[in-house]
Design a protein around this motif. Structure first.
Motif, PDB file in Angstrom:
ATOM      1  N   THR A  76       0.824  -1.189  -0.059  1.00 26.12           N
ATOM      2  CA  THR A  76      -0.039  -0.082  -0.055  1.00 26.12           C
ATOM      3  C   THR A  76       0.822   1.360   0.031  1.00 26.12           C
ATOM      4  O   THR A  76       0.324   2.240  -0.215  1.00 26.12           O
ATOM      5  N   HIS A  77       2.197   1.382   0.095  1.00 26.70           N
ATOM      6  CA  HIS A  77       3.203   2.320   0.449  1.00 26.70           C
ATOM      7  C   HIS A  77       3.593   3.116  -0.761  1.00 26.70           C
ATOM      8  O   HIS A  77       4.228   3.844  -1.007  1.00 26.70           O
ATOM      9  N   VAL A  78       3.238   1.979  -2.043  1.00 28.31           N
ATOM     10  CA  VAL A  78       3.825   2.512  -3.432  1.00 28.31           C
ATOM     11  C   VAL A  78       2.679   2.374  -4.335  1.00 28.31           C
ATOM     12  O   VAL A  78       1.951   1.537  -4.271  1.00 28.31           O
ATOM     13  N   ALA A  79       2.701   3.107  -5.458  1.00 28.63           N
ATOM     14  CA  ALA A  79       1.823   3.001  -6.595  1.00 28.63           C
ATOM     15  C   ALA A  79       2.273   2.586  -7.597  1.00 28.63           C
ATOM     16  O   ALA A  79       3.476   2.886  -7.908  1.00 28.63           O
ATOM     17  N   PRO A  80       1.750   2.025  -8.672  1.00 33.98           N
ATOM     18  CA  PRO A  80       2.195   1.951  -9.969  1.00 33.98           C
ATOM     19  C   PRO A  80       2.512   2.875 -10.578  1.00 33.98           C
ATOM     20  O   PRO A  80       2.003   4.166 -10.600  1.00 33.98           O
ATOM     21  N   GLY A  81       3.754   2.746 -11.355  1.00 30.92           N
ATOM     22  CA  GLY A  81       4.416   4.074 -11.879  1.00 30.92           C
ATOM     23  C   GLY A  81       5.305   4.627 -11.384  1.00 30.92           C
ATOM     24  O   GLY A  81       6.216   5.558 -11.779  1.00 30.92           O
ATOM     25  N   ALA A  82       5.413   4.297  -9.987  1.00 30.53           N
ATOM     26  CA  ALA A  82       6.614   5.015  -9.126  1.00 30.53           C
ATOM     27  C   ALA A  82       8.010   4.637  -9.592  1.00 30.53           C
ATOM     28  O   ALA A  82       8.125   3.697  -9.996  1.00 30.53           O
ATOM     29  N   ARG A  83       8.572   5.468  -9.675  1.00 27.49           N
ATOM     30  CA  ARG A  83      10.111   5.476 -10.025  1.00 27.49           C
ATOM     31  C   ARG A  83      10.883   5.037  -8.893  1.00 27.49           C
ATOM     32  O   ARG A  83      11.144   5.851  -7.767  1.00 27.49           O
ATOM     33  N   VAL A  84      11.693   3.620  -8.937  1.00 28.01           N
ATOM     34  CA  VAL A  84      12.215   3.083  -7.665  1.00 28.01           C
ATOM     35  C   VAL A  84      13.450   2.694  -8.099  1.00 28.01           C
ATOM     36  O   VAL A  84      13.968   2.497  -9.458  1.00 28.01           O
ATOM     37  N   ALA A  85      14.531   2.494  -7.421  1.00 26.61           N
ATOM     38  CA  ALA A  85      15.831   1.590  -7.511  1.00 26.61           C
ATOM     39  C   ALA A  85      15.644   0.336  -6.530  1.00 26.61           C
ATOM     40  O   ALA A  85      14.919   0.500  -5.454  1.00 26.61           O
ATOM     41  N   TYR A  86      16.292  -0.722  -6.578  1.00 26.81           N
ATOM     42  CA  TYR A  86      16.218  -1.826  -5.359  1.00 26.81           C
ATOM     43  C   TYR A  86      17.346  -2.587  -5.656  1.00 26.81           C
ATOM     44  O   TYR A  86      18.300  -2.816  -6.520  1.00 26.81           O
ATOM     45  N   HIS A  87      17.968  -3.198  -4.467  1.00 25.14           N
ATOM     46  CA  HIS A  87      18.778  -4.174  -4.345  1.00 25.14           C
ATOM     47  C   HIS A  87      17.880  -5.674  -4.217  1.00 25.14           C
ATOM     48  O   HIS A  87      16.983  -5.606  -3.024  1.00 25.14           O
ATOM     49  N   ASN A  88      17.896  -6.431  -4.924  1.00 25.32           N
ATOM     50  CA  ASN A  88      17.172  -7.772  -4.714  1.00 25.32           C
ATOM     51  C   ASN A  88      18.120  -9.000  -4.134  1.00 25.32           C
ATOM     52  O   ASN A  88      19.227  -8.929  -4.459  1.00 25.32           O
ATOM     53  N   ASP A  89      17.531  -9.736  -3.535  1.00 23.54           N
ATOM     54  CA  ASP A  89      18.218 -10.915  -2.730  1.00 23.54           C
ATOM     55  C   ASP A  89      18.767 -11.762  -3.991  1.00 23.54           C
ATOM     56  O   ASP A  89      18.016 -12.105  -4.839  1.00 23.54           O
ATOM     57  N   LEU A  90      20.137 -11.875  -3.879  1.00 22.72           N
ATOM     58  CA  LEU A  90      20.684 -12.641  -4.968  1.00 22.72           C
ATOM     59  C   LEU A  90      20.239 -14.123  -5.076  1.00 22.72           C
ATOM     60  O   LEU A  90      20.616 -14.836  -6.129  1.00 22.72           O
ATOM     61  N   VAL A  91      19.514 -14.734  -4.288  1.00 24.61           N
ATOM     62  CA  VAL A  91      18.886 -16.036  -4.290  1.00 24.61           C
ATOM     63  C   VAL A  91      17.545 -16.047  -5.202  1.00 24.61           C
ATOM     64  O   VAL A  91      17.077 -16.976  -5.631  1.00 24.61           O
ATOM     65  N   ARG A  92      17.023 -14.751  -5.490  1.00 26.69           N
ATOM     66  CA  ARG A  92      15.817 -14.758  -6.181  1.00 26.69           C
ATOM     67  C   ARG A  92      16.357 -14.701  -7.719  1.00 26.69           C
ATOM     68  O   ARG A  92      17.169 -14.162  -7.904  1.00 26.69           O
ATOM     69  N   PRO A  93      15.295 -14.766  -8.464  1.00 25.95           N
ATOM     70  CA  PRO A  93      15.673 -14.264 -10.113  1.00 25.95           C
ATOM     71  C   PRO A  93      15.706 -12.669 -10.152  1.00 25.95           C
ATOM     72  O   PRO A  93      14.977 -12.072  -9.254  1.00 25.95           O
ATOM     73  N   GLY A  94      16.870 -12.424 -11.047  1.00 23.18           N
ATOM     74  CA  GLY A  94      17.477 -10.954 -10.620  1.00 23.18           C
ATOM     75  C   GLY A  94      16.900  -9.989 -11.618  1.00 23.18           C
ATOM     76  O   GLY A  94      15.961 -10.291 -12.328  1.00 23.18           O
TER      77      GLY A  94
END
Length: 324
Positions: A76-94
């Motif tokens: 609920t704290h972010v909306a579609p279209g929001a501009r973001v950066a991220y660090h993803n867990d290396l065990v997940r698809p990246g």
């Protein structure tokens, strides 16, 4: 979607550009449409090493920047279209794909004026540097040493330390000395010189080092422990200290390890809020031109394996980024 995948471990040339099913976000997750991908040493290392948690073929990559495409349940704290950066867990698809599913709590909000290429340099390098400087409770005027100061993590750590009012003694190659001084280093020592540790000792004799930030290895960091003042801090960005590098009850230094990916498995929501808040502040500083994202190369998505190979072979006086 298009994605770079590997069906086996190896060098970056094992990557293949394939059509893969577009993923859907689950509870507490979002789907990000990637606009830029930050390349990091951990990417080529784990392509070579593999991981027991992966499903094959695997999509590597930990850093990305783009727009929120779809929300999972309870987000609920972010909306579609929001501009973001991220660090993803290396065990997940990246992030080496057109779309990546990311935990919503890992999203770093971006100012509207910040290019995605610059934003993609923030997660792994800048958040690692932020974690490192946050380990030590130093006041303005403290003298510190940063090895690997011309690299992606070292360069941003140097800038964060300088902005805290610390006096930074940088270690890097002589060819990068002028750039490192522009980033805020008070002195620069060429690590190619066999006697460079003695040079640092002489330079800091009147104001002993209160912290050392090492980007090389645990073994390398241990050799720097004697440079520290009493009650100083030895911070390992690569590896850790498995045993005390100095005798007990001498300078009684504190030992610190830094591991950004560990946040995914062990940090709580409050710690993630603190981390992404720091990332957002760095993003704003880059947008305002007061922090240098240190981009040395921007490549096309189709040339990702070649860019990753250049990262592996080095040298890397900053960040390599891929744009979609």
């Amino acid at each position: 979607m298009k994605a770079w995948v590997h069906h086996e471990t190896g060098t970056p040339d094992v990557l293949r550009l394939e059509q893969r099913p577009r993923p859907r976000p689950g509870k507490g997750e979002v789907l990000v449409r990637n606009r830029a991908i930050g390349l990091n040493p951990v990417d080529w290392k784990f392509i070579d090493w593999g991981h027991s948690s992966w499903e094959w073929p695997h999509i590597p990559g930990v850093d990305g920047a783009g727009e929120v495409e779809e929300l999972g349940e309870s987000v609920t704290h972010v909306a579609p279209g929001a501009r973001v950066a991220y660090h993803n867990d290396l065990v997940r698809p990246g992030s080496f794909a057109e779309y990546t599913v990311v935990p919503a709590r890992a999203l770093i909000p971006l100012p509207p004026t910040l290019p995605f290429a610059a934003a993609a340099t923030i997660p792994c390098p800048a958040l690692t540097a932020f974690q490192a400087v946050s380990k030590v409770p130093l006041k303005p005027g403290a003298h510190i040493l940063v090895t690997g100061a011309s690299g992606a993590v070292g360069g941003i750590l140097l800038q964060l330390a300088h902005r805290r009012g610390w006096v930074v003694h940088a270690v890097c190659s002589a060819s990068q000395a002028a750039r490192v001084k522009r980033l805020g280093a008070a002195t620069v020592t060429d690590y190619h010189r066999a006697e460079w540790r003695e040079e640092v000792r002489e330079r800091t004799g009147a104001q002993p080092l209160q912290a050392v930030f090492d980007m090389v290895s645990g073994e390398h960091a241990a050799t720097l422990a004697p440079l520290l003042a009493a009650n100083g801090h030895l911070v390992c960005i690569q590896d850790r200290q498995e045993r005390a590098p100095l005798p007990a009850f001498t300078t009684t230094i504190s030992l610190h390890e830094v591991g950004l990916n560990a946040m995914h498995g062990y940090a709580d929501d409050w710690q993630w809020r603190s981390l992404v808040t720091a990332g957002a502040a760095i993003a704003a500083d880059i947008a305002q031109g007061v922090v240098d994202p240190q981009i040395v190369e921007i490549s096309a998505f189709e040339q990702l394996p070649e860019a990753l190979a250049r990262l592996k072979s080095g040298p890397n006086p900053g960040n390599r980024v891929v744009e979609l």
